[in-house]
Each structure stands twice: as structure tokens, then as C-alpha cells.
Motif scaffolding. Structure first.
Motif, mmCIF file in Angstrom:
data_model
loop_
_atom_site.group_PDB
_atom_site.id
_atom_site.type_symbol
_atom_site.label_atom_id
_atom_site.label_comp_id
_atom_site.label_asym_id
_atom_site.label_seq_id
_atom_site.Cartn_x
_atom_site.Cartn_y
_atom_site.Cartn_z
ATOM 1 N N SER A 62 0.819 -1.215 0.000
ATOM 2 C CA SER A 62 0.000 0.000 0.000
ATOM 3 C C SER A 62 0.852 1.263 0.000
ATOM 4 C CB SER A 62 -0.927 -0.018 1.217
ATOM 5 O OG SER A 62 -0.190 0.145 2.415
ATOM 6 N N LEU A 63 2.132 1.156 0.433
ATOM 7 C CA LEU A 63 3.016 2.331 0.393
ATOM 8 C C LEU A 63 3.209 2.796 -1.044
ATOM 9 C CD1 LEU A 63 5.741 1.280 3.000
ATOM 10 C CD2 LEU A 63 3.932 2.975 3.311
ATOM 11 N N ALA A 91 -2.079 9.196 6.149
ATOM 12 C CA ALA A 91 -2.247 7.743 6.033
ATOM 13 C C ALA A 91 -0.938 7.063 5.698
ATOM 14 C CB ALA A 91 -3.298 7.432 4.962
ATOM 15 N N GLN A 92 -0.112 7.723 4.829
ATOM 16 C CA GLN A 92 1.197 7.151 4.495
ATOM 17 C C GLN A 92 2.094 7.100 5.727
ATOM 18 O OE1 GLN A 92 1.724 5.641 1.906
ATOM 19 N NE2 GLN A 92 3.676 5.966 0.907
ATOM 20 N N ARG A 93 2.065 8.158 6.529
ATOM 21 C CA ARG A 93 2.895 8.171 7.735
ATOM 22 C C ARG A 93 2.422 7.097 8.726
ATOM 23 N NH1 ARG A 93 2.562 13.857 6.928
ATOM 24 N NH2 ARG A 93 0.813 13.999 8.405
ATOM 25 N N LEU A 96 3.695 3.642 7.571
ATOM 26 C CA LEU A 96 5.121 3.473 7.884
ATOM 27 C C LEU A 96 5.323 3.207 9.375
ATOM 28 C CD1 LEU A 96 6.563 6.332 5.634
ATOM 29 C CD2 LEU A 96 6.930 3.864 5.324
ATOM 30 N N SER A 97 4.536 3.909 10.207
ATOM 31 C CA SER A 97 4.667 3.712 11.656
ATOM 32 C C SER A 97 4.231 2.303 12.063
ATOM 33 C CB SER A 97 3.830 4.762 12.392
ATOM 34 O OG SER A 97 3.897 4.556 13.783
ATOM 35 N N ARG A 98 3.128 1.779 11.485
ATOM 36 C CA ARG A 98 2.680 0.426 11.810
ATOM 37 C C ARG A 98 3.710 -0.612 11.412
ATOM 38 N NH1 ARG A 98 -2.299 2.169 9.760
ATOM 39 N NH2 ARG A 98 -1.936 1.026 7.827
ATOM 40 N N LEU A 99 4.315 -0.425 10.229
ATOM 41 C CA LEU A 99 5.326 -1.390 9.794
ATOM 42 C C LEU A 99 6.533 -1.391 10.711
ATOM 43 C CD1 LEU A 99 5.136 -0.867 5.928
ATOM 44 C CD2 LEU A 99 4.479 -2.918 7.196
ATOM 45 N N GLN A 132 7.939 13.330 1.196
ATOM 46 C CA GLN A 132 7.012 14.119 2.006
ATOM 47 C C GLN A 132 7.335 15.605 1.948
ATOM 48 O OE1 GLN A 132 6.120 12.538 5.859
ATOM 49 N NE2 GLN A 132 5.406 14.497 6.652
ATOM 50 N N PRO A 133 8.637 16.050 2.072
ATOM 51 C CA PRO A 133 8.902 17.488 1.954
ATOM 52 C C PRO A 133 8.508 18.019 0.577
ATOM 53 C CG PRO A 133 10.730 16.400 3.034
ATOM 54 C CD PRO A 133 9.855 15.326 2.515
ATOM 55 N N ALA A 134 8.771 17.206 -0.501
ATOM 56 C CA ALA A 134 8.413 17.684 -1.839
ATOM 57 C C ALA A 134 6.904 17.835 -1.966
ATOM 58 C CB ALA A 134 8.946 16.701 -2.882
#
Length: 645
Positions: A62-63, A91-93, A96-99, A132-134
Motif C-alpha cells: 500500500s506504500l 495515512a502514508q505516515r 510506515l509507523s505500523r510497519l 514528504q517534503p516535496a
């Protein structure tokens, strides 16, 4: 194998713990259970790892999808959709945190592999430092080319992470299948091993035992089993051999044993017959003298006694009075008519509480010498007891020396207990009859007090006033008093007739309704009052005569109170005989205030009589009275208190 007969002989009842068959079976079962549980636990752990890694593959995939979706949104960026962009980035963050942390409850976690963990950190770092910064810069109105340049690198690293997790899962899947195959092999080998051990430890010894039993059944008492182990079957084989030895000896003495057992059973049957015959006799409705005579005659006949007597303890507990005797001379009866308790219970006491006198010369009591002079050589005295209370004793006299065996002594003691219970039951029955008579007399006395005594007291007062008026020659007052005297005499006469009718009331089965109708008809004739009777007895069974009589007495007392005190013109009687029996008596008289009557300390004797009769029925009696509104009396006999008809 050496035969362990000597070791087994030392512990025939139970082999040593390490030699027991149960120890082997339990140890083997525990070992097999431990192996199986270990393999099952291992496969469960692998399954859990595969499930968690599968969820991680889904989230890692899903990433890529979400990163591409963010790129598409940036290409179609407009000022109207900033909230959706922020939701996609958040949702993306979260993914990543769950993984990174893992979610054991799902389960979701990365395999415990250093390379996979490093790749996950690379994916997270690529997103956090580049994409994310972009994306945030683009949301602030800047160019989106920076995000699109970094997107392929992130997707490639995420693909690599998914491939690494899938490779690890493939290895664990192979390992899981191998574990299952090993578990299957363990099950097969374990089953064969268990079958072999069961045959070796149980089936083979059982077959040997079965063969020995077959030969023993064929009366080959010389058969013996080989004792080849020290476990339970070894003990069983040793016991079988001992049993065979015993059977060989018993078979030789079988006829004597059968004769002994037959004699023992005959003696027991004789004792049971004596107990049954005595119990049947003692339960017959006879007086105490007939009861004691019959008991003594049966006991003497049963135990071949030449004489006997029954004595009871006086109320002070000091002397024993002779009640009945058999086979004793008049002089001996006069001597033993009143004995001290200590003199009766002297001698040799047995365990059963029996006193046996075998040698009268050793006893200083005159009674013993009189027995010896009468030609009796033996005397046995037994207590008559009930509920741990000694009521008296009965004695058996023997002209020849007589030993009382323990079995006979126990039987005689039991017979003494039966006699004590029978005597006690007759005393209790007599007391119960006396108590019932006393209670009925108390109710009669209360009825007389409530009717005749009060009327006579009124007449006495009027006579005193008449005597005083005659002394003063006051003819006017005399003319006023004479009608009052006539009225008082008439009321007393009616009260006497009413009490006589009540005392003579007798009811048979199902005669309550007819008696109620007669009582109400008589009340109408006496008072001229209108009385309405309402009866509903379609569902309930009729009350037994004793309860019917008490209900009738309560009705008569209630009607008497209405006649004397209510000043009513109408009354109603309702009888409902359903599951519970109910009777309600109402009148439209003047009534009264219960609280005011209670404060004055007055006691209505008629109501007290009705309450006592209701209590005798185990029924409830409820009184409802108000000034000017009449009185209502309700009798309720619940179904649990109704006697069997």
C-alpha cells in the motif's frame, strides 16, 4: 529375566512407584504430549509469523499505491482539495509507523531479519526526507517536479522490501510444511510404539491372566502364573498364585464353610424375623400392660428364658417399679417390685450396655439371693431406652448357666430400644390427647366467658339494682329493670343453646357446605337478619373433617359476634374452595375503630378464639373494621397447609 517373587512378596498390595505400570503409562504419555505440544507450538508460531508477515506485505504494497496516488493528486492539484492531500500524507505516515512498530493484535509485523529491517528504514527515510517534503512544498504552491523525480526511487525501494518479506515467508512456509510432515511421522511412529507398549505391558499379561482364569474355572487349582515383572500385573500374578493356593485349601474345607455360613444365615434370618415380629406387635394399638406382656412373652420364647420381668424408672429416676413379670413366684415379685436403679444395673457390663449376672454368690444384694433361692442360675438385664434416655429395664432369668453371645446381646439391646420407642410413643400420644382436650377446654372456657359469664355479670348487676329499688319501694325503677332482666335471661339462654349446638357439631367427609347452610339458617331464625351465602367449590378438593369442623367453629363464632355486637341488618358469607380455601364474613353493622379499641386495652374474646382456631389450622385470619362501615373477617387456608383428605 529373574523372577521378582521375593520383592513382590514384600509389597503385595502396591509395587514401588518406579515399577508401577501407571508410572510407565503416565511417563510415556507425558513425553508424547510434550513432543506433540512442542511441535504444535512450533507450527502455531510459524503460522503466526506467516500471518503477520502477510499483513506486512499488504501494508508495504500500500506504500507504493499511496505514493503514486499522491503523485496523481499533485499533478491534478487545485486549491479546493488540500484536506484530501493532507489525509493521504497522514495515512502514508501511519502505515510506515505500523510497519516499524508492528501490531501483534492483527497480527502485523516485519520478519525478524536485519536486512529486512534495514530496507524498511531505507524506505521510511526516503519518504520522510524526500517525498514528504516535496509533497508539502507542492501544497504550498511550488513546483511538483521534485516529488515526481523522487517517486520512482521510493517505489523501487518499496518493491524491494515486499520481495524480501515474500522471500522470508516462502522459507517459513517450507519450514511449516516440513514441520507438519515431521508431526505426521511422529504420530505414526508414536501410535505404533503405543500399540507395542500396550501389548507388552497390558495385553500380554491380561492374556496370561485370562488363560489362568480359564484353567482355574476348569478346576485346575494347580495352575500358577509366571511372575515376570514388578508392576501391577506382577503383583496381580503373585496375588493370583496366592489365591490359587487359598482356593486349594478352601475347596477342601468348602462343605464345612457352607454349613457354617448356612447356620449363620439361618441365625440372622431368625433375628430379622424376631425383629419384624416384635416391630409389628409393638405397632399395634394396645395399652401399655398388654404391650409389655406381649413383648416379654415373645422375648422369653425367642431366647428360651425361664422367667422375665419389665421395670420402669420412676419420675425421680431413683427406683425401678415392676410392671409385668413371667415365670417368677409371688415372693420374688414382691421382693423385686421396687428396686434401686443401682441394684438392677450391677454385675458385668458388656460393650452393648447389657448387664449379665452369672454368679449370684458374688453379689451382696438381697434380690440376687432371692433369685438364687428360686433356682435361677443366670440373669441378664437390658436397658429400655429411647432417644438416649433410659426408661427402665427388662430382665431374663435362666435356671441353668446361660451365656449371652454378643450377637444375642445386640439383638436384645435392639429389642429394648424398640420397646422404649413404643412406650415413649404411647406416652406422647396420651400427652397429645391431653393437650388437645386442654386446648378445647380452654376454647370452651373462653366461649363461656365471652357469652354466659358476661350475661350473668349483667344479670347480677341488674339484680343488685332491683334489690336496691325494692328496698326503696321505687316501682318505676323496678318496672324498668324487669324487662332488662328478661332480655338478659333470653340472651343467655340463646348463648347456651348456641354453645351446645357448637359443641355437638360433627362433620363427615365433604359435609361442610351442608353444615354452613344449617348454621346460617339457624342464625336467620334467631335474628331475622338477611344473610347471603355465596359458594364456589368447583375446583378445590373437600377439606378433611377436622379442618372442616374448625372452619365451621370460626363461622359460628363470627355470626355470634354479629348477633351480639354488630347491630347489623345484613351479612354475607363467601366460601371459595380453589387451590387455597377462603372464607369471608361481612356485615353492614356499626363497626369499630381497631386503633381506639387497642388503646383502651380491650380484648375481644370471640376474636381471640377465632384466631386460635385459625392458628390450629395453620391459616391466616385478617380483620378489617371501620366505624360505620361494618366488619369483614377473612380466613385463608393455603394449599400447603391443607391436610390430605
Amino acid at each position: 529375566m529373574n523372577r521378582p517373587d521375593a520383592q513382590i512378596a514384600d509389597s503385595v498390595d502396591q509395587p514401588a512407584l518406579r515399577d508401577r505400570l501407571s508410572t510407565r503409562i503416565v511417563a510415556s504419555a507425558l513425553l508424547a504430549l510434550l513432543v506433540v505440544l512442542s511441535m504444535i507450538g512450533w507450527t502455531l508460531w510459524l503460522s503466526w509469523q506467516l500471518e503477520g508477515a502477510g499483513a506486512a506485505i499488504n501494508d508495504a504494497g500500500s506504500l507504493r499505491m499511496r505514493a503514486n496516488r499522491v503523485g496523481i493528486e499533485l499533478l491534478q492539484a487545485s486549491a479546493a482539495r488540500p484536506a484530501q492531500w493532507h489525509a493521504e500524507l497522514q495515512a502514508q505516515r501511519d502505515t510506515l509507523s505500523r510497519l516499524q512498530r508492528g501490531v501483534p493484535s492483527r497480527p502485523l509485523f516485519l520478519p525478524n531479519d536485519a536486512a529486512i529491517r534495514a530496507q524498511m528504514q531505507l524506505v521510511e527515510r526516503t519518504w520522510m526526507t524526500q517525498l514528504q517534503p516535496a509533497a508539502e512544498s507542492t501544497l504550498q504552491g511550488r513546483d511538483h517536479t521534485a516529488y515526481l523525480r523522487a517517486l520512482p526511487v521510493f517505489v523501487q525501494e518499496a518493491d524491494h522490501l515486499v520481495q524480501m518479506i515474500e522471500t522470508d515467508n516462502a522459507g517459513k512456509t517450507t519450514l511449516l510444511r516440513m514441520s507438519q510432515a515431521v508431526l505426521l511421522g511422529i504420530a505414526c511412529v508414536g501410535t505404533l510404539t503405543l500399540i507395542y507398549l500396550l501389548y507388552l505391558w497390558i495385553i500380554s499379561p491380561v492374556l496370561h491372566l485370562q488363560e489362568g482364569l480359564r484353567r482355574m474355572t476348569a478346576r485346575e487349582f494347580g495352575v500358577r502364573l509366571p511372575v515376570e515383572s514388578r508392576d501391577e500385573f506382577g503383583v496381580l500374578a503373585y496375588g493370583f498364585n496366592r489365591m490359587a493356593d487359598e482356593l486349594e485349601g478352601l475347596y477342601r474345607e468348602l462343605e464345612d464353610r457352607v454349613q457354617q455360613k448356612t447356620a449363620q444365615l439361618a441365625n440372622q434370618n431368625r433375628e430379622l424375623g424376631a425383629l419384624y415380629d416384635m416391630a409389628a406387635f409393638l405397632n399395634q394399638p394396645t395399652d401399655i400392660d398388654t404391650l409389655c406382656h406381649g413383648f416379654l412373652q415373645r422375648v422369653m420364647q425367642q431366647f428360651n428364658a425361664d422367667g422375665g420381668s419389665i421395670r420402669v424408672i420412676d419420675p425421680l429416676g431413683e427406683k425401678l417399679h415392676l410392671v409385668v413379670s413371667e415365670g417368677l413366684s409371688e415372693s420374688l415379685e414382691e421382693t423385686e417390685h421396687c428396686m434401686k436403679v443401682d441394684a438392677c444395673f450391677c454385675g458385668e457390663a458388656t460393650k452393648q450396655g447389657v448387664v449379665v449376672i452369672r454368679d449370684f454368690r458374688k453379689l451382696p444384694q438381697p434380690e440376687a439371693f432371692h433369685c438364687a433361692k428360686e433356682g435361677f442360675q443366670g440373669l441378664a438385664v437390658f436397658r429400655v431406652v429411647t432417644r438416649d434416655e433410659v426408661l427402665g429395664s427388662f430382665s431374663l432369668h435362666f435356671r441353668s448357666t446361660h451365656e449371652v453371645p454378643a450377637a444375642e446381646a445386640q439383638l436384645l439391646e435392639t429389642l429394648g430400644q424398640h420397646l422404649g420407642v413404643a412406650l415413649d410413643n404411647r406416652r406422647l400420644s396420651a400427652k397429645a390427647r391431653q393437650l388437645a382436650v386442654a386446648e378445647e377446654r380452654n376454647l370452651v372456657a373462653q366461649g363461656l366467658h365471652d357469652s354466659i359469664a358476661q350475661g350473668l355479670n349483667f344479670l347480677n348487676l341488674q339484680l343488685q339494682m332491683l334489690d336496691s329499688a325494692l328496698g326503696r319501694e321505687d316501682l318505676k325503677e323496678v318496672r324498668e329493670i324487669v324487662p332488662l332482666l328478661r332480655t338478659g335471661v333470653d340472651e343467655s339462654y340463646q348463648d347456651v343453646r348456641e354453645l351446645l349446638l357448637n359443641f355437638r357439631s360433627k362433620l363427615g367427609q365433604g359435609a361442610l357446605l351442608a353444615a354452613v347452610e344449617d348454621t346460617i339458617a339457624r342464625f336467620r331464625r334467631q335474628t331475622g337478619m338477611a344473610v347471603l351465602l355465596q359458594v364456589d367449590e368447583l375446583e378445590g378438593a373437600p377439606l378433611p373433617p377436622e379442618q372442616q369442623l374448625q372452619v365451621l367453629f370460626i363461622l359460628q363464632e363470627a355470626l355470634s359476634n354479629i348477633r351480639k355486637h354488630a347491630q347489623a341488618s345484613q351479612a354475607t358469607v363467601e366460601i371459595n374452595n380453589r387451590r387455597d380455601f377462603e372464607m369471608v364474613i361481612r356485615d353492614n353493622g356499626r363497626g369499630y375503630e381497631p386503633a381506639e379499641v387497642a388503646e383502651r386495652g380491650e380484648r375481644h374474646v370471640g376474636l381471640h378464639i377465632m384466631q386460635e382456631r385459625a392458628k390450629r389450622l395453620n391459616a391466616s385470619l385478617v380483620l378489617d373494621a371501620r366505624p360505620g362501615a361494618g366488619v369483614s373477617i377473612k380466613l385463608v387456608l393455603p394449599q400447603t397447609a391443607r391436610q390430605a383428605a
